[in-house]
Motif scaffolding. Structure first.
Motif, PDB file in Angstrom:
ATOM      1  N   SER A  98       7.366   1.231-103.001  1.00 44.65           N
ATOM      2  CA  SER A  98       7.988   0.922-103.757  1.00 44.65           C
ATOM      3  C   SER A  98       9.341   1.636-103.892  1.00 44.65           C
ATOM      4  CB  SER A  98       7.497   3.054-104.472  1.00 44.65           C
ATOM      5  OG  SER A  98       8.463   4.527-104.008  1.00 44.65           O
TER       6      SER A  98
ATOM      7  N   PHE B 281      12.159  -1.577-105.267  1.00 46.21           N
ATOM      8  CA  PHE B 281      13.419  -0.504-105.633  1.00 46.21           C
ATOM      9  C   PHE B 281      14.634  -1.509-105.133  1.00 46.21           C
ATOM     10  CE2 PHE B 281      16.891   2.236-106.553  1.00 46.21           C
ATOM     11  CZ  PHE B 281      17.338   2.070-107.950  1.00 46.21           C
TER      12      PHE B 281
ATOM     13  N   LEU C  22      14.368  -5.191-106.749  1.00 46.75           N
ATOM     14  CA  LEU C  22      15.420  -4.997-107.857  1.00 46.75           C
ATOM     15  C   LEU C  22      16.733  -5.401-108.008  1.00 46.75           C
ATOM     16  CD1 LEU C  22      12.354  -3.354-109.876  1.00 46.75           C
ATOM     17  CD2 LEU C  22      12.562  -6.198-110.307  1.00 46.75           C
TER      18      LEU C  22
ATOM     19  N   ARG D 114      12.824   4.483-112.578  1.00 38.05           N
ATOM     20  CA  ARG D 114      14.066   4.099-111.744  1.00 38.05           C
ATOM     21  C   ARG D 114      13.831   2.838-111.776  1.00 38.05           C
ATOM     22  NH1 ARG D 114      13.963   6.203-105.842  1.00 38.05           N
ATOM     23  NH2 ARG D 114      14.873   8.469-107.010  1.00 38.05           N
ATOM     24  N   THR D 115      12.622   1.899-112.348  1.00 41.41           N
ATOM     25  CA  THR D 115      12.927   0.707-111.816  1.00 41.41           C
ATOM     26  C   THR D 115      12.644   0.528-113.114  1.00 41.41           C
ATOM     27  OG1 THR D 115       9.955   0.787-111.616  1.00 41.41           O
ATOM     28  CG2 THR D 115      11.175   1.099-109.313  1.00 41.41           C
ATOM     29  N   ASN D 116      12.540   0.884-113.944  1.00 41.02           N
ATOM     30  CA  ASN D 116      11.735   0.676-115.539  1.00 41.02           C
ATOM     31  C   ASN D 116      13.014  -1.024-116.141  1.00 41.02           C
ATOM     32  OD1 ASN D 116       8.996   0.894-116.218  1.00 41.02           O
ATOM     33  ND2 ASN D 116       9.690   2.666-117.076  1.00 41.02           N
TER      34      ASN D 116
ATOM     35  N   ARG E 108      13.099  -3.706-114.015  1.00 43.14           N
ATOM     36  CA  ARG E 108      12.127  -4.085-113.819  1.00 43.14           C
ATOM     37  C   ARG E 108      12.253  -6.014-115.274  1.00 43.14           C
ATOM     38  NH1 ARG E 108       6.478  -2.272-114.019  1.00 43.14           N
ATOM     39  NH2 ARG E 108       7.836  -0.401-114.395  1.00 43.14           N
TER      40      ARG E 108
ATOM     41  N   TYR F 249      13.506   1.435 -98.657  1.00 43.07           N
ATOM     42  CA  TYR F 249      14.161   0.779 -99.513  1.00 43.07           C
ATOM     43  C   TYR F 249      15.483   0.147 -99.188  1.00 43.07           C
ATOM     44  CZ  TYR F 249      18.743   0.526-102.408  1.00 43.07           C
ATOM     45  OH  TYR F 249      19.838   0.050-102.972  1.00 43.07           O
TER      46      TYR F 249
END
Length: 122
Positions: free
Chosen positions: A12, A16, A19, A47-49, A52, A106
């Motif tokens: 994840s 992240f 993105l 955090r990612t929405n 994305r 990350y």
């Protein structure tokens, strides 16, 4: 690319980072998020929405910039499915250990991209 034995939280973190790199490459003046800003209470979907949802738009903007911005964005975009192949990503708040794994993913992903395109990540 993720290693075969990476945890879901490390993957994840890689997702992240990918993105965030797309966001960074899309337009001049954008910054990459600092891993110091990652909190243990952060929800991974939160955090990612936003990133994305903007991924395709950011890819298109980077294409318009051309050159290494486009090459790096294209390669980064193509890497994204690999971070999700091993199964679903966590959808809850992270423990301190999970947060450390996320941060490691990350940082590993940023290092991989910046190694290939060092002039973009000075």
């Amino acid at each position: 690319m993720p290693e075969q034995t990476e945890t879901a939280h490390k993957r994840s973190g890689r997702l992240f980072a990918a993105l965030a790199v797309l966001h960074f490459l899309a337009e001049r003046g954008r910054d990459l998020p600092s891993p110091d800003g990652f909190g243990v209470k952060d929800s991974l979907p939160d955090r990612t929405n936003g990133l994305r949802q903007q991924a395709c738009d950011n890819l298109d903007l980077a294409r318009g910039r051309g050159g290494d911005h486009w090459k790096a964005a294209s390669r980064t975009f193509q890497s994204i499915p690999a971070f999700m192949e091993e199964g679903s990503l966590p959808g809850k708040n992270m423990s301190p250990a999970e947060s450390a794994q996320h941060r490691a993913g990350y940082e590993a992903q940023l290092a991989a991209v910046s190694e290939d395109f060092p002039e973009l990540f000075r």
